[in-house]
Write an enzyme that holds these catalytic residues in place. Sequence first.
Site, mmCIF file in Angstrom:
data_model
loop_
_atom_site.group_PDB
_atom_site.id
_atom_site.type_symbol
_atom_site.label_atom_id
_atom_site.label_comp_id
_atom_site.label_asym_id
_atom_site.label_seq_id
_atom_site.Cartn_x
_atom_site.Cartn_y
_atom_site.Cartn_z
ATOM 1 N N ASN A 150 36.192 48.160 35.595
ATOM 2 C CA ASN A 150 36.269 49.560 36.034
ATOM 3 C C ASN A 150 37.390 49.825 37.037
ATOM 4 O O ASN A 150 38.025 50.879 37.015
ATOM 5 C CB ASN A 150 34.918 50.018 36.596
ATOM 6 C CG ASN A 150 34.472 49.204 37.789
ATOM 7 O OD1 ASN A 150 34.668 47.991 37.850
ATOM 8 N ND2 ASN A 150 33.850 49.862 38.754
ATOM 9 N N CYS A 282 30.781 51.460 40.589
ATOM 10 C CA CYS A 282 29.435 50.989 40.935
ATOM 11 C C CYS A 282 28.814 51.814 42.054
ATOM 12 O O CYS A 282 27.593 51.824 42.224
ATOM 13 C CB CYS A 282 29.478 49.511 41.319
ATOM 14 S SG CYS A 282 30.573 49.143 42.717
ATOM 15 N N GLU A 461 30.872 40.876 51.445
ATOM 16 C CA GLU A 461 32.298 40.640 51.584
ATOM 17 C C GLU A 461 32.913 41.824 52.309
ATOM 18 O O GLU A 461 32.259 42.828 52.545
ATOM 19 C CB GLU A 461 32.942 40.411 50.211
ATOM 20 C CG GLU A 461 32.444 39.138 49.529
ATOM 21 C CD GLU A 461 33.148 38.838 48.210
ATOM 22 O OE1 GLU A 461 34.293 39.270 48.021
ATOM 23 O OE2 GLU A 461 32.526 38.166 47.355
#
Length: 480
Positions: A150, A282, A461
């Site tokens: 994506n 997302c 992260e």
Amino acid sequence: MEKILNYIDGEMRAPSSNKYINNYNPSSGLVYSLIANSSKKDINSAVDSAKQAFNDWSTSSKKFRHDVLMSIADKIEENFEALVVAESLDNGKTESLARRVDIPRASENFRFFATAILHFSSETHDMDGKALNYTLREPVGVCACISPWNLPLYLLTWKIAPALAAGNTVVAKPSEITPMTAYLLSKICIEAGVPKGVLNIVHGLGSEIGDNLTTHPDVPIVSFTGGTLTGQHIAKVTAPMFKKLSLELGGKNPNIVFDDADFEKSVSMAVKAGFSNQGQICLCGSRLFVQETIYEKFKIALLEKISELAVGSPLDNKTDIGAVVSHEHMTKILSKIEEAEELGGEILCGGKRKILAGNLKGGYYLEPTVIEGLSYDCSINQEEIFGPVLSLLPFKSEEEVIMMANSTKYGLSASIFTNDISRGHRVAAKIKAGVVWVNTWLLRDLRIPFGGMKQSGIGREGGFKSLQFFTEPKNVCIKI
């Protein structure tokens, strides 16, 4: 027709099988290049190369690694327009979005972590003068970095940059659906003078080479972004090997609008959160909860705003919504819209494939879709659709919307719109998500910890969290 090759040991290589996969242009539905169909042999070659390069790279100075990463960033910017065109052609997203978001973020990832490693500090603990403890942060080894389709270059560099900055070497596996900018990055790395074997990029089907990479005995750490089912599989097959894992998985993110919110701003943000990148982010707010006191007014304004969105060629600067990434994905999205209707949902707008004229008639275009009338716990509002589909739901109270927002198996992100700052803090604290925005959406700071709760993944992260993930802490105790 151009062949997308692997990048192994500092050079471009054909797959050992000499076989290739068709690469489709989503905007036309036509094959426009060929992708290396790699095998276990290619993965082994890449891992061997990364393993050989690890000693010199891991012991090099932070300044040396900084300079190499900055050189990559410079080359990305020199090749900016070519990367914009490639990302749009390969993914179906608009060139305007790639120019505004994807490619600038790719170079920024390298610049950010190149600089961050210069400021990465260790801890010391004094035992009342009796002993001194200090903690070293050492690179782990060969990292497997697996990125989705994506945001192809954006998310690939989000993984590669901190891994390299921390002193690891990398074998990266981009999505076989959108490999072109990773291929161009390989050429950029050669131009930038990246030492041989430090970064390797292997193309091919995830089903063919994914397990070979993640379960390789010489790969102790895996960073993966993608679907929850694939993440579950990676966790399962790597668990007996005790690998370090970071998994950023799916989301079914709530966007909550209270009746005291800035009305125009919240409508605009709802459209942006629902349909940016064709809903293929997302973090998209695919569940839109609106307080019932403003629900009808909000719905009218929302539909009016959506009616102004232009679905069309990704090359046209006036286009708001380009093509979804593949025919298979388009079919999946349409099937979920059909399912919504079968469950009693009303399609307020969209819901169909859009056929464009000329050489774009075979492209994978969908109308932006809004669905109303579904229960918060039905399959449409519980499962990730990952397309330009927005579900609209009313709510009465703060308690009710928190319950509905938290009802899914996911917990990646959420947005809250309210002018009551106390309510903003209060609701944010109760939402089960790794990232919560108040009065905005997708406002990203590279320093913050990023990741999800529940089945949206494990680990964090971003900023020093990335450098911590890509290093192992070692405590040294000196008795005085």
